[in-house]
Design an enzyme around this catalytic site. Sequence first.
Site, PDB file in Angstrom:
ATOM      1  CB  CYS A 198      -0.964  -0.008   1.185  1.00  0.00           C
ATOM      2  SG  CYS A 198      -0.137  -0.113   2.807  1.00  0.00           S
ATOM      3  CB  THR A 199       0.265   4.849   0.460  1.00  0.00           C
ATOM      4  OG1 THR A 199      -0.839   4.794  -0.427  1.00  0.00           O
ATOM      5  CG2 THR A 199       1.037   6.136   0.227  1.00  0.00           C
TER       6      THR A 199
END
Length: 343
Positions: A198-199
């Site tokens: 994810c980020t």
Amino acid sequence: MTLHNRISRRELKERILNDPTPRTTISFYRYFKVTDPGAFRNALYKSFEKIGVLGRIYIASEGINAQISVPSHNLDLLKGVLGEMEGLKALRLNIAVDDDGKSFYVLDIKVREKIVADGINDPDFDMSNNGKYVNAAEFNDLTNHSDTIVIDMRNHYEYEVGHFENALEIPSDTFRDQLPMAVDMMQEHMDKNIIMYCTGGIRCEKASAYLLHKGFRNVYHLEGGIINYVRQAKARGIENKFRGKNFVFDQRLGERVTDEIIAHCHQCGKPADTHVNCVNDACHLLFIQCEECRKTYDGCCSEECRDFIHLPEAEQKEQRKGVDLGRNVFNKSRSRLKNLTKS
């Protein structure tokens, strides 16, 4: 001491935009037991306000999730403050890849039920039993093998502008829906290596724990997410397998990772990956807009919104009454674009 902001956000934004002081954008998180989230929140607010920290921070009994900016000359002070807080020692800080220092305009710290809304109600779920961390080099090595599957645990509008090569998108509008969908999609791959990302790492860490909880065995997650991966790849001179732009949840709305543009303008279909919010204060829809369409629509998402912003201000205010102005700023629903996308 006031433990919340009392100045209008518009005034704060103007202050930061006109302030030449260099600032550094940072994100961090940690899952750990917080016995009194309210007291923890207030102590953190006092410390952060003293050193000029701005940003959005969530505190819950399961830990902390933060995206902030700090005056660059106070970076060491920030590390000192975090090091003195119980549960935050030796915290990994993800420093932004593409940063102008204008990411946040106010310090906003909230107590939430969870730092990531997951929909998990199973009392046997153990967040501490999560997948194995992999760094950039390990990620590259594992993804060179055919028995590895890479799963993107972000929202569709994040995936749209940038993602890892061959990464699978979980076609859902919320993280809470993605978790069971990921389990279903991976049933036939129980014995393969599964890497989640994810980020900044917070969502994929929880997702890796959920897959292990559901009986998967070879589960990994990218340490520090895309942000940390890009920095490691550059520092170590290794191949960068991420393509496009990394979406971020602050005023920048994206960090340029590679020059490739893999998305398209939602109005004309031309290559574009610049996310904007419709300038109409009664809309604020999040969408991708090219420069040509920005000029054509005056920064709006539609002709309707363009016409609206040219109405007298008094009439605009009257029509905006009762409207939730922020409802579309980070709208996760794919349906938000059903009357917009032309491509």
